[in-house]
Scaffold this motif. Sequence first.
Motif, PDB file in Angstrom:
ATOM      1  N   GLU A  95      11.471  -7.398  -1.321  1.00 25.15           N
ATOM      2  CA  GLU A  95      10.048  -7.180  -1.109  1.00 25.15           C
ATOM      3  C   GLU A  95       9.677  -7.495   0.325  1.00 25.15           C
ATOM      4  O   GLU A  95      10.374  -8.243   1.011  1.00 25.15           O
ATOM      5  CB  GLU A  95       9.201  -8.014  -2.083  1.00 25.15           C
ATOM      6  CG  GLU A  95       9.395  -9.510  -1.958  1.00 25.15           C
ATOM      7  CD  GLU A  95       8.650 -10.290  -3.030  1.00 25.15           C
ATOM      8  OE1 GLU A  95       8.327  -9.738  -4.110  1.00 25.15           O
ATOM      9  OE2 GLU A  95       8.384 -11.481  -2.786  1.00 25.15           O
ATOM     10  N   GLN A  96       8.591  -6.881   0.752  1.00 26.75           N
ATOM     11  CA  GLN A  96       8.077  -7.083   2.106  1.00 26.75           C
ATOM     12  C   GLN A  96       6.595  -7.425   1.979  1.00 26.75           C
ATOM     13  O   GLN A  96       5.866  -6.779   1.230  1.00 26.75           O
ATOM     14  CB  GLN A  96       8.277  -5.808   2.928  1.00 26.75           C
ATOM     15  CG  GLN A  96       7.829  -5.932   4.352  1.00 26.75           C
ATOM     16  CD  GLN A  96       8.203  -4.731   5.208  1.00 26.75           C
ATOM     17  OE1 GLN A  96       8.270  -4.864   6.395  1.00 26.75           O
ATOM     18  NE2 GLN A  96       8.431  -3.558   4.648  1.00 26.75           N
ATOM     19  N   TYR A 109       5.339  -9.137   9.279  1.00 30.24           N
ATOM     20  CA  TYR A 109       5.872  -9.017   7.928  1.00 30.24           C
ATOM     21  C   TYR A 109       6.907 -10.099   7.656  1.00 30.24           C
ATOM     22  O   TYR A 109       7.566 -10.586   8.574  1.00 30.24           O
ATOM     23  CB  TYR A 109       6.609  -7.682   7.733  1.00 30.24           C
ATOM     24  CG  TYR A 109       5.870  -6.465   8.189  1.00 30.24           C
ATOM     25  CD1 TYR A 109       4.903  -5.873   7.385  1.00 30.24           C
ATOM     26  CD2 TYR A 109       6.139  -5.882   9.430  1.00 30.24           C
ATOM     27  CE1 TYR A 109       4.228  -4.734   7.797  1.00 30.24           C
ATOM     28  CE2 TYR A 109       5.474  -4.752   9.847  1.00 30.24           C
ATOM     29  CZ  TYR A 109       4.516  -4.182   9.033  1.00 30.24           C
ATOM     30  OH  TYR A 109       3.849  -3.062   9.452  1.00 30.24           O
ATOM     31  N   ILE A 111      10.266 -10.191   5.145  1.00 25.94           N
ATOM     32  CA  ILE A 111      11.092  -9.341   4.290  1.00 25.94           C
ATOM     33  C   ILE A 111      12.030 -10.261   3.512  1.00 25.94           C
ATOM     34  O   ILE A 111      12.780 -11.028   4.107  1.00 25.94           O
ATOM     35  CB  ILE A 111      11.896  -8.323   5.120  1.00 25.94           C
ATOM     36  CG1 ILE A 111      10.941  -7.526   6.014  1.00 25.94           C
ATOM     37  CG2 ILE A 111      12.703  -7.407   4.208  1.00 25.94           C
ATOM     38  CD1 ILE A 111      11.623  -6.744   7.103  1.00 25.94           C
ATOM     39  N   THR A 120      16.054 -13.959   3.957  1.00 25.54           N
ATOM     40  CA  THR A 120      14.681 -13.703   4.397  1.00 25.54           C
ATOM     41  C   THR A 120      14.706 -13.436   5.888  1.00 25.54           C
ATOM     42  O   THR A 120      15.363 -14.162   6.639  1.00 25.54           O
ATOM     43  CB  THR A 120      13.772 -14.912   4.088  1.00 25.54           C
ATOM     44  OG1 THR A 120      13.797 -15.146   2.684  1.00 25.54           O
ATOM     45  CG2 THR A 120      12.352 -14.662   4.530  1.00 25.54           C
TER      46      THR A 120
END
Length: 180
Positions: A95-96, A109, A111, A120
Amino acid sequence: MKILKWILIVIVIMVAIPLIAALFIKKDYKVEREVVINKPKQQVYEYVKYLKNQNDYSKWALLDPHMKKAFTGTDGTPGFISAWESDSSNVGKGEQEIKAMKDGDRVDYEIRFIKPFESTSSAYMTTESAGTDQTKVKWVFYGTMPYPMNLMTVMMNMDETVGDDLNTGLKNLKNIVEKK
């Protein structure tokens, strides 16, 4: 028995050398690429601030047209999360999240990769005027690879591998935004 002892010593040495080497290999990485788009800065920013739009230009989002996607929150605002899951080992699951924004200038962001391995990283995109109706977009991907995983940076050139993917995404972005 002597042969077994020597085999064990050789195995220990073969494992120890890379682990010792990893102590001296840098753990931080940063990859950045940029492109000039022939559109005004605000128009470009208004497109890149929406994380869902990355599905149209990011090389990673285009790797598997059948991946499952889920969204949480309000796109274009901090806290918005775009999640993906794919059976393809090149895509995996993760997920971002939009972490921060500076209106008209930058989107940050985080990620979070879940499969095929957990890690991460951080990324950001900036927009900067580059002349009359031209905008320079910079896409940066950075993070820390913990010991002993940092040993992978010797075998995989992050700047080249990730940089090529960023370039592809930026070229796609340029084509999309300039057609609007």
